[in-house]
Design an enzyme around this catalytic site. Structure first.
Site, PDB file in Angstrom:
ATOM      1  N   ARG A  64      68.414  73.923  41.185  1.00  0.00           N
ATOM      2  CA  ARG A  64      67.446  74.793  41.862  1.00  0.00           C
ATOM      3  C   ARG A  64      67.644  76.275  41.562  1.00  0.00           C
ATOM      4  O   ARG A  64      66.719  77.063  41.704  1.00  0.00           O
ATOM      5  CB  ARG A  64      67.439  74.516  43.359  1.00  0.00           C
ATOM      6  CG  ARG A  64      66.825  73.161  43.653  1.00  0.00           C
ATOM      7  CD  ARG A  64      66.690  72.895  45.130  1.00  0.00           C
ATOM      8  NE  ARG A  64      66.297  71.537  45.353  1.00  0.00           N
ATOM      9  CZ  ARG A  64      67.130  70.549  45.671  1.00  0.00           C
ATOM     10  NH1 ARG A  64      68.406  70.782  45.799  1.00  0.00           N
ATOM     11  NH2 ARG A  64      66.675  69.343  45.864  1.00  0.00           N
ATOM     12  N   GLU A 109      81.936  67.226  48.798  1.00  0.00           N
ATOM     13  CA  GLU A 109      82.258  66.507  50.029  1.00  0.00           C
ATOM     14  C   GLU A 109      82.242  64.994  49.814  1.00  0.00           C
ATOM     15  O   GLU A 109      82.820  64.245  50.580  1.00  0.00           O
ATOM     16  CB  GLU A 109      81.322  66.921  51.171  1.00  0.00           C
ATOM     17  CG  GLU A 109      79.853  66.902  50.870  1.00  0.00           C
ATOM     18  CD  GLU A 109      79.317  68.155  50.174  1.00  0.00           C
ATOM     19  OE1 GLU A 109      78.089  68.229  50.037  1.00  0.00           O
ATOM     20  OE2 GLU A 109      80.062  69.031  49.739  1.00  0.00           O
TER      21      GLU A 109
END
Length: 152
Positions: free
Chosen positions: A39, A76
């Site tokens: 992005r 994560e």
């Protein structure tokens, strides 16, 4: 999610206006905008064009041609790797790193490491949205950081 911004040409233009105004007010000289896969590729090029400077992609491993620098980092949910072309910037060139979102900060920190390896001067890490409870900006050490919107 920046999808609504991308669908609305007025909102997207306003976003780029706001980021351009911030950078012009903050830094008299920027050599490149470095955008993070993927992005950051949507925000970085129009911002770089407005500023009259070049755009440098920082991509997921295996996507760039030619010699690259690579860094592995933790997410994560596992590990990932980022790459930048070895000749993307010259030592001392001033770079702003752009992405849409800062969450835990792992990807942005990895991008900073790559640009430091190339001896770039990182002026700022710039994002549209920051998720403050995840404390990602703390991973950027002393690198200046700016977010347009913050969510607690």
């Amino acid at each position: 999610d920046i999808s609504p911004l991308l669908k609305d040409p007025v909102a997207f233009r306003t976003l780029i206006d706001l980021l351009e105004d911030h950078l012009r007010a903050s830094f008299p000289k920027i050599d490149f905008i470095a955008g993070l896969d993927s992005r950051g590729f949507l925000i970085g090029p129009p911002l770089a064009q407005r500023l009259g400077i070049g755009f440098v992609p920082v991509r997921k491993k295996g996507k760039l041609p030619g010699p690259t620098e690579s860094v592995s980092y933790s997410l994560e949910y596992g590990k990932a790797e980022l790459e930048i072309q070895s000749d993307a910037v010259e030592p001392g060139q001033r770079v702003v790193i752009v992405d849409d979102l800062l969450a835990t900060g792992g990807t942005m920190r990895a991008a900073c490491e790559l640009l430091k390896r190339l001896k770039a001067e990182i002026l700022e890490c710039l994002v549209v949205i920051e998720l403050k409870p995840l404390k990602g900006s703390e991973k950027l050490d002393s690198i200046p950081f700016f977010s347009l919107l913050q969510y607690d």
